[in-house]
Design a protein around this motif. Structure first.
Motif, short mmCIF file in Angstrom:
data_model
loop_
_atom_site.label_atom_id
_atom_site.label_comp_id
_atom_site.label_asym_id
_atom_site.label_seq_id
_atom_site.Cartn_x
_atom_site.Cartn_y
_atom_site.Cartn_z
N TYR A 159 22.23 -3.01 11.84
CA TYR A 159 22.83 -1.86 11.16
C TYR A 159 24.32 -1.78 11.47
CZ TYR A 159 18.33 -0.03 9.65
OH TYR A 159 17.13 0.12 9.05
N LYS A 160 24.69 -2.18 12.69
CA LYS A 160 26.10 -2.13 13.07
C LYS A 160 26.90 -3.11 12.23
CE LYS A 160 28.74 -1.81 17.37
NZ LYS A 160 28.67 -2.05 18.82
N ARG A 195 18.97 -4.18 0.86
CA ARG A 195 19.17 -2.73 0.90
C ARG A 195 20.65 -2.36 0.75
NH1 ARG A 195 14.35 -0.14 3.10
NH2 ARG A 195 12.93 -1.79 3.67
N ILE A 196 21.55 -3.30 1.00
CA ILE A 196 22.98 -2.96 0.88
C ILE A 196 23.73 -3.84 -0.12
CG2 ILE A 196 23.27 -1.89 3.14
CD1 ILE A 196 24.45 -4.67 4.02
N SER A 249 27.63 -2.62 7.64
CA SER A 249 28.83 -2.09 6.97
C SER A 249 29.83 -3.21 6.71
CB SER A 249 29.48 -1.02 7.84
OG SER A 249 28.52 -0.13 8.34
N GLN A 309 16.45 -3.79 7.46
CA GLN A 309 15.19 -4.38 7.00
C GLN A 309 15.38 -5.05 5.63
OE1 GLN A 309 12.27 -4.32 9.01
NE2 GLN A 309 13.91 -3.77 10.43
N ARG A 345 28.66 -5.42 3.79
CA ARG A 345 28.88 -4.78 2.50
C ARG A 345 30.37 -4.76 2.14
NH1 ARG A 345 26.66 -2.95 -2.45
NH2 ARG A 345 28.54 -2.10 -3.37
N ARG A 346 31.22 -4.52 3.13
CA ARG A 346 32.65 -4.47 2.87
C ARG A 346 33.16 -5.84 2.42
NH1 ARG A 346 35.22 0.05 3.64
NH2 ARG A 346 33.93 1.41 4.89
N CYS A 361 12.11 -19.60 9.06
CA CYS A 361 12.65 -18.97 10.25
C CYS A 361 13.01 -20.03 11.28
CB CYS A 361 11.66 -17.98 10.83
SG CYS A 361 12.28 -17.07 12.24
N PHE A 388 5.78 -8.49 15.05
CA PHE A 388 5.74 -9.77 14.38
C PHE A 388 5.96 -10.87 15.40
CE2 PHE A 388 6.05 -6.77 11.24
CZ PHE A 388 5.76 -7.33 10.02
N THR A 437 25.68 2.63 -1.28
CA THR A 437 24.42 1.89 -1.41
C THR A 437 23.19 2.77 -1.35
OG1 THR A 437 24.27 1.55 0.97
CG2 THR A 437 25.47 -0.10 -0.27
N MET A 495 11.09 -10.84 11.84
CA MET A 495 10.26 -10.34 12.93
C MET A 495 10.93 -9.18 13.65
SD MET A 495 10.67 -13.39 15.66
CE MET A 495 12.26 -13.91 16.26
N ALA A 519 11.64 1.27 11.00
CA ALA A 519 11.21 -0.02 10.47
C ALA A 519 9.72 0.00 10.18
CB ALA A 519 11.53 -1.13 11.47
N ILE A 573 29.81 3.38 3.05
CA ILE A 573 28.81 2.39 2.64
C ILE A 573 27.49 3.08 2.31
CG2 ILE A 573 27.56 0.33 3.38
CD1 ILE A 573 30.51 -0.20 3.05
N TRP A 628 26.17 1.72 17.64
CA TRP A 628 27.50 2.15 17.21
C TRP A 628 27.81 3.52 17.78
CZ3 TRP A 628 23.16 1.36 14.36
CH2 TRP A 628 22.55 2.48 13.78
N ARG A 679 11.36 -5.91 13.53
CA ARG A 679 11.00 -4.58 13.02
C ARG A 679 11.43 -3.58 14.08
NH1 ARG A 679 8.21 -4.91 7.91
NH2 ARG A 679 8.62 -7.06 7.44
N SER A 680 12.73 -3.36 14.18
CA SER A 680 13.22 -2.55 15.29
C SER A 680 14.27 -1.56 14.81
CB SER A 680 13.81 -3.43 16.39
OG SER A 680 15.18 -3.64 16.16
N TYR A 681 14.66 -0.69 15.72
CA TYR A 681 15.62 0.37 15.44
C TYR A 681 17.00 -0.16 15.08
CZ TYR A 681 16.74 -0.77 20.28
OH TYR A 681 17.07 -1.44 21.42
N ALA A 682 17.30 -1.42 15.43
CA ALA A 682 18.67 -1.92 15.32
C ALA A 682 18.88 -2.81 14.10
CB ALA A 682 19.03 -2.70 16.58
N LEU A 734 9.82 2.09 18.99
CA LEU A 734 10.42 0.78 18.73
C LEU A 734 10.96 0.69 17.32
CD1 LEU A 734 10.95 -2.24 19.30
CD2 LEU A 734 8.61 -2.69 18.61
N ALA A 735 10.24 1.27 16.36
CA ALA A 735 10.65 1.16 14.95
C ALA A 735 11.93 1.91 14.67
CB ALA A 735 9.54 1.68 14.05
N GLY A 736 12.30 2.85 15.53
CA GLY A 736 13.52 3.60 15.31
C GLY A 736 13.27 4.92 14.60
#
Lengths: 208, 169
Positions: free
Chosen positions: B85-86, B128-129, B89, B124, B92-93, B139, A178, A164, B116, A171, A160, A134, B118-121, A148-150
């Motif tokens: 994550y993008k 959580r929201i 929002s 998790q 949730r809205r 899966c 995985f 929340t 699977m 991560a 939001i 974003w 487990r990344s920055y994007a 990688l985990a961020g």
């Protein structure tokens, strides 16, 4: 292959700064960053390489100079041949190369993705915004120093986040990455799971 | 037990057009059998969601066949797929725009826990929201698993103190 060798020779004649690039598959050439737009235009208009297959970049890791390399893959739909053109970004701090959107409209999103993931700016790009992450995300995720985990950052939407209490977190790797077990007949066993399940979010990783 | 009554079911002539019940069970009966989903299809789980809605598995048997793409008209959000994550929002809205009462099913590994990815994007776990009522493993999960989750959600709704909650609200 003979036709391709000719292309490299012709290119070398036209652009004496071009140097051969080691390659296991396609014919490849290194060019200084200033010659790239002219060379790509030459390849497109006079050598028939009319299709930009891919535009991507390489991060050779921090401390390596030059750090960033931008790579172009071209295909000729006329002679059915590929060529790879690579150029090193002169600056490691604020890498920049000229945009080729004026040559191939399809380069637009490729360049946005490279900008998004590596932080390489394309001068002359009509609309250089992030495309996957974003707007306002502070990092470039495919750089070598980025985990990688961020990294813990605020959610893209402040409202939001206030509602929340959620954040962009690193991560939990918990024995990951995985992966699914290929070739497994028992589908329960084949589900994606951590390779090392001796630790998780609640139980700390044992000291090696 | 000896009785002169040979009627074994509701007979309007005898009962006088009146059924005695509890508000809770009447309200819950209505809610459980017309639970319109908000299909939050974000990845491959959405394909299984479509399969569940189609004739072979037929989610209509449980009164949840009316997929509503307007959050105003839906009761149960089925988060089917990887939530980035993008996208979080927006999820949730849309949840906020749904009218009460509302429920959430986290369908599959990604929606439940990030899976699977487990990344920055990737978020998790959608819990959580938004508050999640039922999680489905898999899966992606098979359509039967989604039907099972829907039945579990219906069982949960049947136990709600709906009338009391209405008075409180």
């Amino acid at each position: 292959m003979s036709a391709t060798v000719d292309v490299l020779a012709v290119l070398k004649e036209k652009f004496p700064s071009a140097t051969p690039r080691p390659s296991l598959d396609l014919p490849a050439v290194n060019l200084p960053v200033g010659d790239v737009p002219a060379a790509l235009k030459f390849l497109r208009d006079e050598q028939g390489f009319d299709f930009l297959v891919d535009l991507t970049a390489i991060d050779w890791a921090e401390g390596v100079a030059p750090r960033f390399t931008v790579v172009y893959h071209l295909l000729s739909t006329v002679r059915h041949d590929y060529i790879r053109v690579a150029t090193d970004c002169p600056s490691d701090e604020s890498p920049a190369v000229a945009s080729v959107v004026s040559l191939w409209a399809g380069a637009n999103w490729h360049e946005r993705e490279v900008y998004d993931m590596f932080g390489i700016t394309f001068t002359g790009h009509p609309d250089l915004r992030r495309i996957l992450m974003w707007d306002g995300y502070p990092y470039f995720p495919l750089r070598k120093e980025f985990p990688l985990a961020g990294i813990d950052t605020p959610l893209p939407d402040a409202e939001i986040m206030a509602e929340t209490g959620a954040r962009v977190i690193a991560a939990p790797m918990a024995g990951g990455p995985f992966v699914a077990a290929p070739g497994e007949i028992n589908l329960t066993e084949a589900e994606p799971r951590a390779k090392d399940e001796s630790w998780n979010e609640r139980r700390a990783k044992p000291d090696a | 037990m000896v009785t002169t009554n040979t009627e074994i079911a509701y007979n309007s002539k005898i009962e006088g057009e009146v059924i005695v019940s509890r508000m809770d069970s009447v309200i819950n009966w209505i809610r459980t059998n017309s639970m319109w989903p908000m299909p939050m299809g974000l990845a491959c789980c959405a394909i299984e969601l479509m399969g569940t809605a189609s004739s072979r598995f037929d989610i209509a048997r449980f009164g949840a066949e009316v997929m509503r793409f307007s959050p105003r008209q839906s009761d149960c959000m089925i988060v089917a797929g990887t939530v980035t994550y993008k996208m979080a929002s927006a999820v949730r809205r849309i949840y906020d725009q749904m009218a009460e009462p509302k429920w959430v099913i986290a369908m599959g590994a990604c929606a439940s826990s990030g899976g699977m990815y487990r990344s920055y994007a990737t978020l998790q776990g959608v819990d959580r929201i938004v508050p999640v009522d039922v999680y489905i493993s898999g899966c992606p999960p098979r359509p039967e698993a989604l039907l099972d989750a829907l039945m579990k959600l219906q069982a949960k709704v049947r136990l709600e103190r709906s009338a009391t909650n209405l008075r409180r609200a």
